[in-house]
Scaffold this active site. Structure first.
Site, PDB file in Angstrom:
ATOM      1  N   LYS A  98      -9.016  11.470  -2.537  1.00 25.11           N
ATOM      2  CA  LYS A  98      -8.086  11.602  -1.414  1.00 25.11           C
ATOM      3  C   LYS A  98      -7.611  13.052  -1.382  1.00 25.11           C
ATOM      4  CE  LYS A  98      -3.966   9.631   0.692  1.00 25.11           C
ATOM      5  NZ  LYS A  98      -2.842   8.714   0.558  1.00 25.11           N
ATOM      6  N   PRO A  99      -7.722  13.743  -0.230  1.00 26.00           N
ATOM      7  CA  PRO A  99      -7.422  15.179  -0.172  1.00 26.00           C
ATOM      8  C   PRO A  99      -5.976  15.552  -0.505  1.00 26.00           C
ATOM      9  CG  PRO A  99      -8.540  14.451   1.826  1.00 26.00           C
ATOM     10  CD  PRO A  99      -8.218  13.225   1.035  1.00 26.00           C
ATOM     11  N   ARG A 129      -2.412  17.997  -4.040  1.00 27.23           N
ATOM     12  CA  ARG A 129      -3.467  18.528  -3.159  1.00 27.23           C
ATOM     13  C   ARG A 129      -4.728  18.743  -3.968  1.00 27.23           C
ATOM     14  NH1 ARG A 129      -1.593  19.308   1.792  1.00 27.23           N
ATOM     15  NH2 ARG A 129       0.614  19.746   2.033  1.00 27.23           N
ATOM     16  N   LYS A 171       3.257  12.139  14.144  1.00 26.99           N
ATOM     17  CA  LYS A 171       2.125  13.047  14.391  1.00 26.99           C
ATOM     18  C   LYS A 171       1.148  12.457  15.399  1.00 26.99           C
ATOM     19  CE  LYS A 171       1.681  14.313   9.713  1.00 26.99           C
ATOM     20  NZ  LYS A 171       0.835  14.720   8.599  1.00 26.99           N
ATOM     21  N   THR A 221       1.623  12.433  -1.221  1.00 24.92           N
ATOM     22  CA  THR A 221       2.983  12.754  -1.652  1.00 24.92           C
ATOM     23  C   THR A 221       3.584  11.551  -2.357  1.00 24.92           C
ATOM     24  OG1 THR A 221       3.298  14.282   0.199  1.00 24.92           O
ATOM     25  CG2 THR A 221       5.292  13.443  -0.859  1.00 24.92           C
ATOM     26  N   HIS A 281       2.775   5.986  -2.516  1.00 28.03           N
ATOM     27  CA  HIS A 281       3.812   7.001  -2.329  1.00 28.03           C
ATOM     28  C   HIS A 281       5.072   6.863  -3.180  1.00 28.03           C
ATOM     29  CE1 HIS A 281       1.483   8.608   0.948  1.00 28.03           C
ATOM     30  NE2 HIS A 281       1.435   7.410   1.504  1.00 28.03           N
ATOM     31  N   LYS A 341       0.838  -1.199   0.000  1.00 24.02           N
ATOM     32  CA  LYS A 341       0.000   0.000   0.000  1.00 24.02           C
ATOM     33  C   LYS A 341       0.876   1.253   0.000  1.00 24.02           C
ATOM     34  CE  LYS A 341      -3.680   2.380   2.516  1.00 24.02           C
ATOM     35  NZ  LYS A 341      -4.573   2.354   3.680  1.00 24.02           N
ATOM     36  N   HIS A 368      10.445  -7.556  13.453  1.00 23.86           N
ATOM     37  CA  HIS A 368       9.713  -8.761  13.831  1.00 23.86           C
ATOM     38  C   HIS A 368      10.609  -9.966  13.633  1.00 23.86           C
ATOM     39  CE1 HIS A 368       6.516 -11.714  14.112  1.00 23.86           C
ATOM     40  NE2 HIS A 368       6.895 -12.195  12.943  1.00 23.86           N
ATOM     41  N   ARG A 393       2.327   1.671  -3.463  1.00 28.33           N
ATOM     42  CA  ARG A 393       1.309   2.110  -4.426  1.00 28.33           C
ATOM     43  C   ARG A 393       0.979   3.587  -4.222  1.00 28.33           C
ATOM     44  NH1 ARG A 393      -4.078   2.683  -3.787  1.00 28.33           N
ATOM     45  NH2 ARG A 393      -4.141   1.415  -1.908  1.00 28.33           N
TER      46      ARG A 393
END
Length: 147
Positions: A69-70, A113, A94, A73, A40, A35, A142, A38
């Site tokens: 999607k708002p 954006r 964050k 990057t 980034h 994911k 892991h 795909r």
């Protein structure tokens, strides 16, 4: 006659599943790493990007399916360069977690954006190229097995 009818129904079922299953979306079958790649990674992408880069990439990478999607990057560096950030400077994420790392050097990126007037299904993005440090979340190591 009953066997022929069963075979015909089975064949139709396989045909229908062949059409329906791909429409379930790659998002439901991908790992977190897949994911991330795909959404980034675009190593091969042209930098600087064309003004329509974000519109094309957001759609082709499945980020305008069902909604726009708002922001997103794209990183234009080899995957190995991005993965190596996990051994660089640790910073607080964050969300308050401590598994984020900041790149020691700037990377080539494209910020996408959503334009304020844009509404689904016609998602329209601004494309901004820059060179910045990035911060990524890295999974805890892991231990899978010992041999």
């Amino acid at each position: 006659m009953g066997l022929e009818k069963s075979f015909l129904l089975f064949s139709l079922l396989v045909l229908v599943l062949g059409w329906v299953q791909p429409s379930l979306g790659v998002e439901s079958r991908e790992t977190q790493t897949q994911k991330f790649q795909r959404q980034h990674m675009d190593e091969e992408g042209h930098f600087p990007s064309s003004p329509t880069y974000c519109n094309q990439m957001m759609k082709s990478r499945g980020m305008t399916s069902g909604s726009c999607k708002p922001m997103n990057t794209f990183v234009h560096e080899p995957l190995e360069t991005v993965q190596a950030i996990c051994s660089q400077g640790q910073v607080t994420c964050k969300n308050g977690k401590r598994n984020c790392h900041k790149s020691s050097s700037t990377l080539r990126i494209t910020d996408c954006r959503l334009k304020g007037s844009s509404k689904y299904p016609k998602c329209d993005y601004t494309t901004t190229d820059s060179q910045k440090h990035i911060i990524i979340a890295c999974d805890v190591v892991h231990l899978d097995a010992t041999v």
